[in-house]
Enzyme design. Structure first.
Site, PDB file in Angstrom:
ATOM      1  N   HIS A 387      34.928 -18.477  13.630  1.00 58.73           N
ATOM      2  CA  HIS A 387      36.051 -17.702  13.698  1.00 58.73           C
ATOM      3  C   HIS A 387      36.907 -17.782  12.037  1.00 58.73           C
ATOM      4  CE1 HIS A 387      38.365 -14.801  15.309  1.00 58.73           C
ATOM      5  NE2 HIS A 387      38.560 -15.187  16.639  1.00 58.73           N
ATOM      6  N   ASP A 391      35.891 -12.147  12.729  1.00 63.02           N
ATOM      7  CA  ASP A 391      36.500 -12.042  13.983  1.00 63.02           C
ATOM      8  C   ASP A 391      35.628 -11.420  14.903  1.00 63.02           C
ATOM      9  OD1 ASP A 391      38.841 -12.870  12.691  1.00 63.02           O
ATOM     10  OD2 ASP A 391      39.359 -10.952  12.017  1.00 63.02           O
TER      11      ASP A 391
END
Length: 414
Positions: A387, A391
């Site tokens: 992450h 995203d």
């Protein structure tokens, strides 16, 4: 003169090798080229062959003990041959006066009882395996008695101390029945070394040093499986290879990565490294652990060539002939647990990659197609991504593109 058996250097990055198993014992006859031991280092397992004919005179390094490459781990020679080990003490003794050498027996006799005395807390002579066992059992090193050379504490010394401690433990009368049951239980303690040690450290580092998230989806591969069967009629005849579902998933993944380069990335030194090439890692399960050989520049090879490379690397992995250079540099990996009946799972990133694809078992499932219920083959896909690099939305877009290639396989040819 006895021939030295050395710990080989398996790969440029090797710093330590471990004797996983001795196939021969002291006194056994060996032939040159015969496998006498199994050696492990990081993610490589290999057989060690005898460098000469003769008898295994001495095992200098015990099983599960790690030593640097080039270390003498054993000696081979004639049954009556004496082993000459050159040490600093030996060199000093040879240079000493005859009178001093004549006093050696008395000095040796005086030193002998020291081998059976508890080790000093300041300087403990102990093998790496024995140290690990002692620490795991909570035994103070200074309480152990070493019976090895110069009072060195061996694995057997620690095991004896553990057994003695268990024997001294008392059991309350009301716990007699419980103790009788517990007495039948056995616990095997296995040292963590070689391949398993590297996997353990890398996976813990991966979870500790990256922000991992997994998303899942199912791909309808009914048409892909039918397409695979038709393609194999050509590839077997013209390219001498049989396409597997893994080959087709790998090809689709490479194509999807080229359209979503943010997934084909790594987070290094506070920077995102986005790769234009695809070095595809394909996980292979071995008895000793998992290895990930790498197909380099997978974006530039045809589907038949990709299939051949995947099969060749998997065969090398199972034969233990992979080099370290063939397991490094991957930019994205695929791990497949479909053969074990697993559907969705959470693969752990292979550092420093930003993504890894987990493939599950194909499930035949009733699916609505318009107003009709039809039998379709659904493939579970699990994408773990970092992450810090991307995203959820771009990761989902990559998975969507991958599904497109798998559900409409003709797109792979466009």
């Amino acid at each position: 003169m006895a021939v030295e058996v050395l710990m080989p250097k398996m790969g440029m990055a090797m710093k330590e090798g471990t004797v996983s198993h001795w196939n021969k014992q002291v006194g056994d006859l060996v032939s040159k080229g015969e496998v006498i031991a199994s050696i492990s280092s990081e993610k490589i397992e290999a057989d060690l062959e005898a460098p000469a004919d003769g008898v295994l005179l001495k095992i200098a390094v015990s099983e599960w003990e790690g030593v640097p490459p080039g270390t003498v781990i054993g000696y081979i020679g004639h049954p009556s041959e004496q082993i000459v080990e050159e040490t600093a003490a030996t060199a000093t003794l040879e240079a000493a006066a005859p009178e001093a050498r004549e006093e050696l027996p008395a000095a040796s006799t005086a030193m002998a009882p020291m081998a059976a005395t508890p080790a000093s807390s300041k300087e403990v002579k102990i093998s790496p395996v024995a140290r690990k066992l002692a620490e795991a059992a909570g035994l103070p090193l200074e309480s152990l008695i070493g019976t090895g050379p110069a009072g060195r504490i061996t694995k057997e010394d620690v095991e004896k101390a553990i057994a003695d401690r268990e024997t001294k433990q008392t059991v309350a009368p009301e716990d007699d029945q419980r103790a009788a049951v517990a007495g039948k239980e056995t616990v095997e303690q296995l040292p963590v070394s070689g391949m398993r040690k590297v996997i353990a450290s890398r996976m813990m580092a991966s979870l500790r040093e990256s922000a991992q998230l997994t998303i899942t989806a199912r791909a309808d591969v009914t048409d892909l499986i039918a397409w695979q069967q038709k393609m194999n009629e050509v590839t077997q005849k013209e390219h001498d290879t049989k396409l597997t579902l893994t080959d087709l998933i790998a090809k689709a993944t490479v194509l999807a990565l080229q359209k979503h380069k943010q997934v084909n990335s790594a987070y290094l030194d506070e920077r995102i490294h986005r790769y234009g090439h695809v070095h595809l890692g394909i996980a292979v399960a071995l008895e000793q652990g998992l290895v990930v050989p790498v197909v380099r520049h997978a974006e530039s090879v045809s589907l038949p060539d990709l299939s051949r490379r995947i099969k060749a690397l998997a065969a090398q992995a199972r034969e233990g002939t992979l080099g370290m250079e063939e397991m490094q540099g991957s930019t994205f990996s695929i791990t497949n647990l479909g053969a074990y009946g697993i559907e969705f799972f959470t693969p752990v990133l292979n550092p420093p990659e930003a993504g890894i694809l987990g493939v599950g078992a194909v499930q035949d499932t009733p699916v609505f197609v318009g107003e009709e219920v039809r039998r379709r083959s659904l493939l579970p896909l699990s994408l773990t991504f970092d992450h810090r690099v991307l995203d959820g939305a771009p990761a989902a877009e990559f998975l969507h593109t991958l599904r497109k290639y798998l559900e409409e396989p003709y797109r792979m040819l466009l």
